[in-house]
Design an enzyme around this catalytic site. Sequence first.
Site, PDB file in Angstrom:
ATOM      1  N   ASP A   1       9.676  -1.347  59.396  1.00  0.00           N
ATOM      2  CA  ASP A   1      10.708  -2.339  59.708  1.00  0.00           C
ATOM      3  C   ASP A   1      10.357  -3.639  59.005  1.00  0.00           C
ATOM      4  OD1 ASP A   1       8.854  -3.784  61.328  1.00  0.00           O
ATOM      5  OD2 ASP A   1       9.455  -2.684  63.122  1.00  0.00           O
TER       6      ASP A   1
ATOM      7  N   HIS B   1      15.066 -10.370  65.693  1.00  0.00           N
ATOM      8  CA  HIS B   1      13.949 -11.197  65.246  1.00  0.00           C
ATOM      9  C   HIS B   1      13.445 -10.842  63.841  1.00  0.00           C
ATOM     10  CE1 HIS B   1      13.378 -11.300  69.810  1.00  0.00           C
ATOM     11  NE2 HIS B   1      13.781 -12.509  69.472  1.00  0.00           N
TER      12      HIS B   1
END
Length: 264
Positions: free
Chosen positions: A146, A89
């Site tokens: 991230d 994702h």
Amino acid sequence: MTTSDVLLTADADGVRTFTLNRPQAYNSLTVELKELLLAGLREAAADDSVRAVVLTGSGKAFCAGQDLKEHVGLLQAGDPAPLHTVKEHYNPIVKAIVGMPKPVIAAVNGPAAGAGAAFAYASDLRIAATSANFLMAFANVGLGPDSGASWTLQRLIGLGRAAELMLLARTVDSAEALTLGLVGEVVPDEELAARAQKVAAKLAAGPTVAYAEIKNVLSVAAESSLEKALDAEDAAQSALGATADHSEAVEAFVGKRKPNFQGK
């Protein structure tokens, strides 16, 4: 076009606006919302009628990052999905924003944390409301960055500042964000939506193909030698010189009128 209760999509004047719509949870990111946003970004990239994109949030927050309630619940249930969300994702979403062949504006209407902040960093322009703030809180939960934040943040404010914000997990308010160069503009909360749409509409009326090449050349130059940057510029100019928008710009200049770009 992608439509959902958790992701609102609207088109106006060549601008597609995505509104993260989980205000009760500060627009934190569930699997559903991540999948819808990724699909929506990809649709926008492929749709020639979309010539600029705005990403914003509903309510008081831009995006609080990962929905931790869903994350913990899935882990406790033995579901491995949370362990793969970065690859499945977050990474694709950031690639879709950075690689969007048209300008992307983050209209940061409130707190932006974790992946939510990273989505703003990945955008081409950031306009913040006075109430906006940014937080890289990964260290607080024993994790590293991230969603491309390690790549985007230091390109915006430098390695030293990026390390400071990530290691100390310090909240940056809108005024400091402007000083650091993290955002390009700060406006009163009630003016943010209109300001973002005005800037996006201006870009949507511009030479879309040239914008795509500008984004590409900047990306190449950011991580290559001068020689490679010059080669990328040469290739872009050669391609853009043959576009209808360039011809229109030349004709408009000679005719002393405003160009009417078609994004081709």
